[in-house]
Motif scaffolding. Sequence first.
Motif, PDB file in Angstrom:
ATOM      1  N   VAL A  64       0.749  -1.237   0.309  1.00 11.30           N
ATOM      2  CA  VAL A  64      -0.084   0.018  -0.115  1.00 11.30           C
ATOM      3  C   VAL A  64       0.765   1.148   0.051  1.00 11.30           C
ATOM      4  O   VAL A  64       0.672   2.212  -0.737  1.00 11.30           O
ATOM      5  CB  VAL A  64      -1.018   0.148   1.409  1.00 11.30           C
ATOM      6  CG1 VAL A  64      -1.709   1.237   1.331  1.00 11.30           C
ATOM      7  CG2 VAL A  64      -2.035  -1.094   1.178  1.00 11.30           C
ATOM      8  N   TRP A  68       0.395   3.126  -3.313  1.00  5.56           N
ATOM      9  CA  TRP A  68      -0.770   3.925  -3.051  1.00  5.56           C
ATOM     10  C   TRP A  68      -0.542   5.475  -2.366  1.00  5.56           C
ATOM     11  O   TRP A  68      -0.637   6.483  -3.243  1.00  5.56           O
ATOM     12  CB  TRP A  68      -1.840   3.155  -2.261  1.00  5.56           C
ATOM     13  CG  TRP A  68      -2.723   2.285  -2.572  1.00  5.56           C
ATOM     14  CD1 TRP A  68      -2.152   0.950  -3.032  1.00  5.56           C
ATOM     15  CD2 TRP A  68      -3.933   2.278  -3.288  1.00  5.56           C
ATOM     16  NE1 TRP A  68      -3.338   0.276  -3.455  1.00  5.56           N
ATOM     17  CE2 TRP A  68      -4.428   1.087  -4.005  1.00  5.56           C
ATOM     18  CE3 TRP A  68      -4.767   3.437  -3.412  1.00  5.56           C
ATOM     19  CZ2 TRP A  68      -5.574   0.910  -4.501  1.00  5.56           C
ATOM     20  CZ3 TRP A  68      -6.107   3.077  -4.013  1.00  5.56           C
ATOM     21  CH2 TRP A  68      -6.519   1.971  -4.585  1.00  5.56           C
ATOM     22  N   TRP A  69       0.384   5.120  -1.272  1.00  2.00           N
ATOM     23  CA  TRP A  69       0.502   6.476  -0.633  1.00  2.00           C
ATOM     24  C   TRP A  69       1.767   7.299  -1.347  1.00  2.00           C
ATOM     25  O   TRP A  69       1.729   8.373  -1.500  1.00  2.00           O
ATOM     26  CB  TRP A  69       1.064   6.271   0.769  1.00  2.00           C
ATOM     27  CG  TRP A  69      -0.154   5.566   1.548  1.00  2.00           C
ATOM     28  CD1 TRP A  69      -0.385   4.295   1.990  1.00  2.00           C
ATOM     29  CD2 TRP A  69      -1.409   6.128   1.826  1.00  2.00           C
ATOM     30  NE1 TRP A  69      -1.425   4.407   2.678  1.00  2.00           N
ATOM     31  CE2 TRP A  69      -2.368   5.520   2.500  1.00  2.00           C
ATOM     32  CE3 TRP A  69      -1.626   7.730   1.829  1.00  2.00           C
ATOM     33  CZ2 TRP A  69      -3.469   5.799   3.058  1.00  2.00           C
ATOM     34  CZ3 TRP A  69      -3.157   7.975   2.470  1.00  2.00           C
ATOM     35  CH2 TRP A  69      -3.862   7.254   2.843  1.00  2.00           C
ATOM     36  N   THR A  72       0.730   9.006  -4.658  1.00  5.59           N
ATOM     37  CA  THR A  72      -0.145  10.057  -4.204  1.00  5.59           C
ATOM     38  C   THR A  72       0.510  11.478  -4.169  1.00  5.59           C
ATOM     39  O   THR A  72      -0.038  12.415  -4.521  1.00  5.59           O
ATOM     40  CB  THR A  72      -0.887   9.844  -2.837  1.00  5.59           C
ATOM     41  OG1 THR A  72      -1.397   8.458  -2.886  1.00  5.59           O
ATOM     42  CG2 THR A  72      -1.981  11.016  -2.493  1.00  5.59           C
TER      43      THR A  72
END
Length: 342
Positions: A64, A68-69, A72
Amino acid sequence: MTTGSKARGAGGRAARDRRDGARPDLTRAEPSSAPSAPRSADRRARLRRDWPLLVMAAPMVVLVTAFWWVPTLGNVIALQDYNPYSGGILGSPIIGFTNFAQLLGDPQFGHAVVNTLGITAFQLVFYFPVPIALALLLNSIMSPRLRAFVQGVVYLPHFFSWVLVVAIFQQMLGGAGLLAQILREHGHEGVDIMTHSETFILLVTSQTVWKDAGWGSIVFLAALSTIDPHLYEAAAVDGAGRWRRMWHVTLPGLRPVIVLLLILRLGDALNVGFEQFMLQRSAVGSAVSEVFDTFAYYSGLRTGDFGYGAAAGLFKGLVGLILILVANRVAHSLGERGVYSK
């Protein structure tokens, strides 16, 4: 006065104090000598106890974080005139909200938003109740072998890629598919549902139902297993039939899960699927198949305007966040916890 008389006098005074309800003097009580456990020792104890769980969760945390992070942080290019070949993120000039102003003034973007919200609303009405009904049906099957077989059949399409799903529907509903062949054999004109723009919303909804309805019923089956069987017995004793028991026992037991998944569905409203619509875009045209994700791809990535595409993606995330907050507030007003408590 002798020592014995003093002791008897002290004992008599203590007895009178107990009879009169006098409380002992606690002002001079010595502090407890039991030391409190330090927080660091408590953390170490929990770490020794829970380290297997932490090890199992570590790969997902890394996944993740990496996919994902960390990506971002790249949303900053939505505020830049981004050029990956000259300067990159650090060297591209800041242009503020120019990309967002251009995005809101783009008629194609407005058309994509309307299509996305329309498809989402349609699927919310005709797809969201299907996993609930399927879970109720599976829960009513008494034979364990038959239930396991049906569950395996309805879960399997979830693991198919959208390429395979669209290919299967093409073989069934396309111009040379099974349905068209059956109609021609009986003297009727063949039909190609895969290229009809008027029924495209029905097509993508039926594909979603076939692919994910079985997998979505898992959560509701788990919620059904937590309902107290004594409630069904009490309702049956009171004369409630099957439908009454479902209405007054089963559905209230599923209500918290239904509200939670409905909130998450609204938060994911603008994410109706990229692969499914991209694969069928050329067959039905962009007028009915242009959704948020395909717009960001064709208007941003395909043209090399990465800042414009990032602005579209960031706008989509902000709208999803607003929908989650509004839906969660509505859940609180209905007495449910929602995604998070107040």
